[in-house]
Design an enzyme around this catalytic site. Sequence first.
Site, mmCIF file in Angstrom:
data_model
loop_
_atom_site.group_PDB
_atom_site.id
_atom_site.type_symbol
_atom_site.label_atom_id
_atom_site.label_comp_id
_atom_site.label_asym_id
_atom_site.label_seq_id
_atom_site.Cartn_x
_atom_site.Cartn_y
_atom_site.Cartn_z
ATOM 1 N N ASP A 23 0.862 -1.181 0.000
ATOM 2 C CA ASP A 23 0.000 0.000 0.000
ATOM 3 C C ASP A 23 0.902 1.235 0.000
ATOM 4 O O ASP A 23 1.668 1.453 0.943
ATOM 5 C CB ASP A 23 -0.895 -0.014 1.239
ATOM 6 C CG ASP A 23 -2.027 1.000 1.164
ATOM 7 O OD1 ASP A 23 -2.138 1.684 0.126
ATOM 8 O OD2 ASP A 23 -2.780 1.108 2.135
ATOM 9 N N ASP A 117 -2.771 2.488 -6.136
ATOM 10 C CA ASP A 117 -1.745 2.556 -5.093
ATOM 11 C C ASP A 117 -1.673 1.343 -4.180
ATOM 12 O O ASP A 117 -0.966 1.378 -3.170
ATOM 13 C CB ASP A 117 -1.937 3.818 -4.254
ATOM 14 C CG ASP A 117 -3.271 3.829 -3.509
ATOM 15 O OD1 ASP A 117 -4.172 3.065 -3.883
ATOM 16 O OD2 ASP A 117 -3.402 4.615 -2.552
ATOM 17 N N GLU A 118 -2.368 0.263 -4.497
ATOM 18 C CA GLU A 118 -2.238 -0.916 -3.653
ATOM 19 C C GLU A 118 -2.502 -2.190 -4.450
ATOM 20 O O GLU A 118 -3.211 -2.180 -5.456
ATOM 21 C CB GLU A 118 -3.162 -0.855 -2.437
ATOM 22 C CG GLU A 118 -4.633 -0.818 -2.768
ATOM 23 C CD GLU A 118 -5.507 -0.873 -1.512
ATOM 24 O OE1 GLU A 118 -5.195 -1.678 -0.600
ATOM 25 O OE2 GLU A 118 -6.494 -0.122 -1.456
#
Length: 375
Positions: A23, A117-118
């Site tokens: 993350d 983003d993860e």
Amino acid sequence: MEPVPADDRGFAGERVRKIIHIDMDAFFASVEQRDNPGLRGRPVAVGFGRERGVVAAASYEARLFGVRSAMPSVTALRKCPELIFTPPRFEVYKVVSMQIRAIFARFTPLIEPLSLDEAYLDVSDHLQAGATATATAEAIRAQIRAETGLTASAGVSYNKFLAKLASDQNKPDGLFVITPKQGPSFVERLPVAKFHGVGPATARKMQSLGIENGGDLKSCGLDFLQEHFGKAASYYFAIARGVDDRPVRPDRQRKSIGAETTFLQDLHSFDDAATALPAIIDKVWRHCEKTRLRGRTVTLKVKFSDFRQITRSQTLAAPIAVCADFERRALALLAPIFPTPRGIRLLGLTLSGFDALSEPSDVQLSFKLLGQGEN
């Protein structure tokens, strides 16, 4: 059997998966601080600071003041008068996201992106010689920092549920491991409000039933959970015991494509609302064209001036083939809302229930028309 390195204790014995959840830390805001040295160390919000603006992302410096994503800009400025707003640059964020994805691919082909983003990574069968899952997560974080100038937090565990929980433990720029021996007791101590997959409304319902933490949830029988939570009961029953058999799916398809806008002035008539819809429709349809996806379900989201929110949906027998049909369906959902005694501050549209014309992108995004102060 090969010896198990000390930092992977608990992954020994029967075959246990090794899942990493990566993350990125305050991703949008961190990219802005990286690219603009003047923003470094200062409270930054990605979004627009105008009256109807909403924070899309907040730096950690801003979070110290209580600024959070989805917060109205005026509220954020009250909490942090020195807050600096910077417009979002989604094309830049997507490029950086692809850099990060390329780093993941050096370690395993089993990558399931959740957003820009993860992502989950299954490294069970892809560990380099002598490496552990924990060491692999550290190597990924180090390469992300070296090649993008950004930090990432990682969680390592034996299933997706716990790996995602683990990545939250030492943010920012941290690493946390939950072994099979630790998993059940870790879940028992955790408040249900922090469970991924348990939203605020469900957490409140659980708390009203006396379910405050994982231990309380574990004490509930499956029949009781089915009575109160329906189809989700079996999932809650399993995760309360640290069990999650969901595989990491590298072919994970996006579930929906949506866009929304918050207006500088409330809309009061159908004509005004209908005039505002084409820009939202165009945003959604362009991404349908780009990903070659066609959806069967149209969902309209309306937020009124008092912040009350409603949704209206229609599911069709066949996917919508052309933009004109999408517009017609959206207007049909919009019309019955009028006349309305309250002004409308936000409109949104989502397409879901996809059929693919070809292989779609596997990154699930919700695109916002942030240029007009949306959340």
